[in-house]
Design an enzyme around this catalytic site. Sequence first.
Site: not given
Length: 293
Positions: A81, A112
Site C-alpha cells: 500500500e 513459518e
Amino acid sequence: MNLPTTEDRDPLSIGLSTKSDDDVLALLLLRQKQALDAVEQAIPQISRAADALKRATQADSKIGYSGAGSAGLTALSDCLELPGTFGFPPERMRMLYAGGAENLLHLAGTHEDNEAAGHHDFQTSGLGKGDILIGVSASGSTHYTLGTFQAAKAAGTETIGLANNPNTPLLELSDYPILLNTPAEIIAGSTRLGAASAQKAALNMISTLVALRLGHAVRGHMVNLVADNEKLKARAHRILQDLTNCSAEVAENSLEQAGGRVKTAALMILQNIDATRAEQILEEHSGNLRPFL
C-alpha cells in the site's frame, strides 16, 4: 501451565455458544478496542521506529518487510500500500514472506518453521547495510521471521520488530522493538483478530507519520500519489483545487501535463512553470511541497 498471551484462552470465551449474536459481536468488538489500547501504550516505541524509517527513506535506502501467516499478510499489506498511498518507490520495496508468493493462497503453516528459508530470502532480497527491515510476528518467535532478522543483523540492516508477546526473540533482535501487548484472543491463538488489528494500526501510524514528516501528506491530502485511475484522478483534482484554489479545468490540465503526479501539478500551478521545471524544484527540496504552500 503459563502460556504466552497470544496462545492463552480468554475467560470470556467460555459459553459463547449460549450468547446471542449481538452479545458475541459486542464481545469481539470490545476485545478489538482493547487490542488498540495496546497500541497507545507503544506510542514511544512506534515514534522511534518511524524516525528510523524516515531516515532510511530520506537516504533512498530499501525498505523490506518479513513475516509468515496472518502476521505476514499484515506486513504484506503495508508493503503493497505504501507506494500507492504515499509514493514510496516500489523498486525500493521488498517483501519476504514465508513460502513465497505461491503460499499466499493456502498459507501452509510449515513454512513459518523454516529459519534457514528466512536467511535465504533475506540474502536474495538485495537488502543490506543502510536499509531497513520491518518484521511482524504475533508470537515474537516465528522461526522464518527470526531467520530474516538474524541475516539482517549480520548484514548491517536496521530492523523494526512488531510482536504481541513480551520478552520474545524478535523484540530482542530488533533495533527498534515494538511490543503490542494485546489481550488473549476470543478464539485462542487466532491472532488474525486483536493482535492483527494492533499490528495494522501500528504500521499505519508509522508510515503515516513518516509521510507527514517527508511532506508526502500535506493538509490531510496524499500529495505524493500518482493518479493512474479514474478514482485517483478525481481525488487528485480535488487535492489540487484545495491546495492551490485553482479551477477544475486548470487542475485537470495541469495533472495531465504532470503525468498524474500531484506534487508536480501543484507546483506548476503555484509557480506558473512547466512540468520539467517543477520536477527540478521538487528534487532540490527533497520532494517536499510544503514550503511552497
